[in-house]
Every structure is written in C-alpha cells, then in structure tokens.
Write an enzyme that holds these catalytic residues in place. Structure first.
Site, short mmCIF file in Angstrom:
data_model
loop_
_atom_site.label_atom_id
_atom_site.label_comp_id
_atom_site.label_asym_id
_atom_site.label_seq_id
_atom_site.Cartn_x
_atom_site.Cartn_y
_atom_site.Cartn_z
N GLN A 53 0.81 -1.22 0.00
CA GLN A 53 0.00 0.00 0.00
C GLN A 53 0.84 1.27 0.00
O GLN A 53 0.31 2.37 -0.15
CB GLN A 53 -0.94 0.00 1.21
CG GLN A 53 -1.99 -1.10 1.13
CD GLN A 53 -2.92 -1.06 2.32
OE1 GLN A 53 -2.60 -1.60 3.36
NE2 GLN A 53 -4.07 -0.40 2.17
N LEU A 107 -7.63 1.31 2.99
CA LEU A 107 -7.10 2.65 2.70
C LEU A 107 -6.72 2.81 1.23
O LEU A 107 -6.66 3.93 0.73
CB LEU A 107 -5.88 2.94 3.58
CG LEU A 107 -6.15 3.05 5.10
CD1 LEU A 107 -4.85 3.31 5.84
CD2 LEU A 107 -7.17 4.13 5.41
N HIS A 148 -6.54 -9.38 6.88
CA HIS A 148 -6.66 -8.39 5.80
C HIS A 148 -5.27 -7.97 5.31
O HIS A 148 -5.01 -7.90 4.11
CB HIS A 148 -7.45 -7.19 6.33
CG HIS A 148 -7.61 -6.04 5.38
ND1 HIS A 148 -8.84 -5.61 4.94
CD2 HIS A 148 -6.69 -5.23 4.79
CE1 HIS A 148 -8.66 -4.58 4.11
NE2 HIS A 148 -7.37 -4.32 4.01
N GLU A 149 -4.36 -7.70 6.25
CA GLU A 149 -3.03 -7.22 5.87
C GLU A 149 -2.20 -8.32 5.20
O GLU A 149 -1.49 -8.07 4.22
CB GLU A 149 -2.28 -6.65 7.07
CG GLU A 149 -2.97 -5.47 7.77
CD GLU A 149 -3.43 -4.38 6.83
OE1 GLU A 149 -2.77 -4.14 5.80
OE2 GLU A 149 -4.47 -3.75 7.11
N HIS A 152 -2.98 -8.56 1.68
CA HIS A 152 -2.25 -7.56 0.87
C HIS A 152 -0.88 -8.08 0.45
O HIS A 152 -0.44 -7.87 -0.67
CB HIS A 152 -2.04 -6.27 1.66
CG HIS A 152 -3.19 -5.31 1.57
ND1 HIS A 152 -3.61 -4.76 0.38
CD2 HIS A 152 -3.98 -4.78 2.54
CE1 HIS A 152 -4.63 -3.93 0.63
NE2 HIS A 152 -4.88 -3.93 1.93
ZN ZN Z 1 -6.35 -2.91 2.88
#
Ligand code: ZN
Length: 189
Positions: A53, A107, A148-149, A152
């Site tokens: 991210q 985000l 969730h992370e 990613h």
């Molecule tokens: Zn995310």
C-alpha cells in the site's frame, strides 16, 4: 530510498496485485519504512497498512487497533494493540473460531466497504523491529486486521473476498476507481 516520500497508493495500482518478497534483515531502511508506514496509517486513521500500500512488494505490515470500550489489548485473546506494532515476514499459523461477516474497508480502495467472511481467531508469527520472532493469538478486529493485511502481502484485496451482496453494491464505484487508474508508484521505488 527516501521513506519520507512514501505515500498510500490507490487501487487499481499494479503493486496491490504483487506478492511481497521476504524481508531479509531488519536494516535501517526497513525501520525507516515501517516508521513512515505507521505515520501514514495514523494520518489516514486506518488500523493497518501493508507494504504494497506504500508501493513496496515486501512482506511487512503495520497495525494499530486502538482500544475501545468493546475491545481490549489485555483480554484473552486480545482484540486491540497497546500501540502501533510492526510485523515482518508474518505468517498466520492457525485460524479458529466462528467464521463471521464484518464490513471491511481499505485505505487503498477509498469509499468502498463490504462484508468479508473471516475466522474470528487467528495466530500469527512474525519478526519485530529488533529482529526477534514473536507469536501471538488475537480475536475481534485485531484478528481480522491481520488477515486483511496478510492478504495484501499476497496481492489479495477485499474486492476478491467480499460477499456477493458487497460486490454488487460496489460494482459502479469499483469501475469508477478503475477508470481513474489509481495512483502511480513513484519511480524511485
Ligand atoms: Zn487494505
């Protein structure tokens, strides 16, 4: 690399679909990146942020799930963190508890939220900024944040995990983001 120039990248930036590589050592650069990521996460009022991210295909994420009346960092298992935490080369080693829906946002995918089903308890093993390995079990929002992370780090987004209802609800908004082309990753990274 100048970590102070890192910024949150937005969908559909290619980097968000790129698997992270193992971080080989906790260098000064890794520390600077982690610190900048914590800063960006706080600025954006998020509870977690993965390396992808900020434009880096690394296996590293930061999380800060603040305590509230409903969640504590001292409960067993904890559902919050006492402060920001850095997870280097994290792995979920165990998932348990009931699989439950929860409305997640990201985000990197502004204005889109949808129900994602995940197991409610998770155990993670990772390396911290001092190079020490640690293992922790969490429930509630913290267990969800970890999952969730780590998604990613594998190039997986909530758009892939949302329930059918969530996908339908967001179809137009997702197309709009795709039309806008996301954000470009600065060249020096
Ligand atoms: Zn995310």
């Amino acid at each position: 690399m100048d970590a102070s120039r890192l910024a949150i990248v937005k969908y559909p930036a290619e980097i968000l679909r790129t698997k992270g590589r193992v971080v080989e050592g906790v260098t000064g650069e890794v520390r600077a990146v982690a610190e900048r990521m914590i800063e960006l996460m706080h600025e954006a009022e998020g509870v977690g942020l993965a390396a992808q991210q900020v434009g880096l295909a690394w296996r590293l994420f930061v999380a800060h799930v603040p305590e509230t009346e409903e969640r504590s960092a001292r409960s067993d298992p904890p559902a919050a963190t006492p402060g920001p935490v850095v997870y280097i080369n994290p792995k979920i080693t165990k998932l348990a508890g009931e699989t439950a829906p929860y409305e997640e946002g990201c985000l990197s995918i502004p204005d889109i939220t949808g129900d994602v089903l995940r197991p409610s308890v998770a155990t993670i093993t990772a390396t911290d900024l001092s190079g020490k390995q640690f293992t922790q079990t969490a429930g509630g929002l913290l267990a969800r944040c970890w999952q969730h992370e780590i998604d990613h780090l594998d190039g997986v987004l909530i758009l892939d995990r949302m329930t059918q209802t969530g996908r339908l609800k967001n179809r137009a908004a997702v197309r709009e983001l795709e039309r806008n082309g996301g954000s470009r990753v600065p060249k020096q990274l």
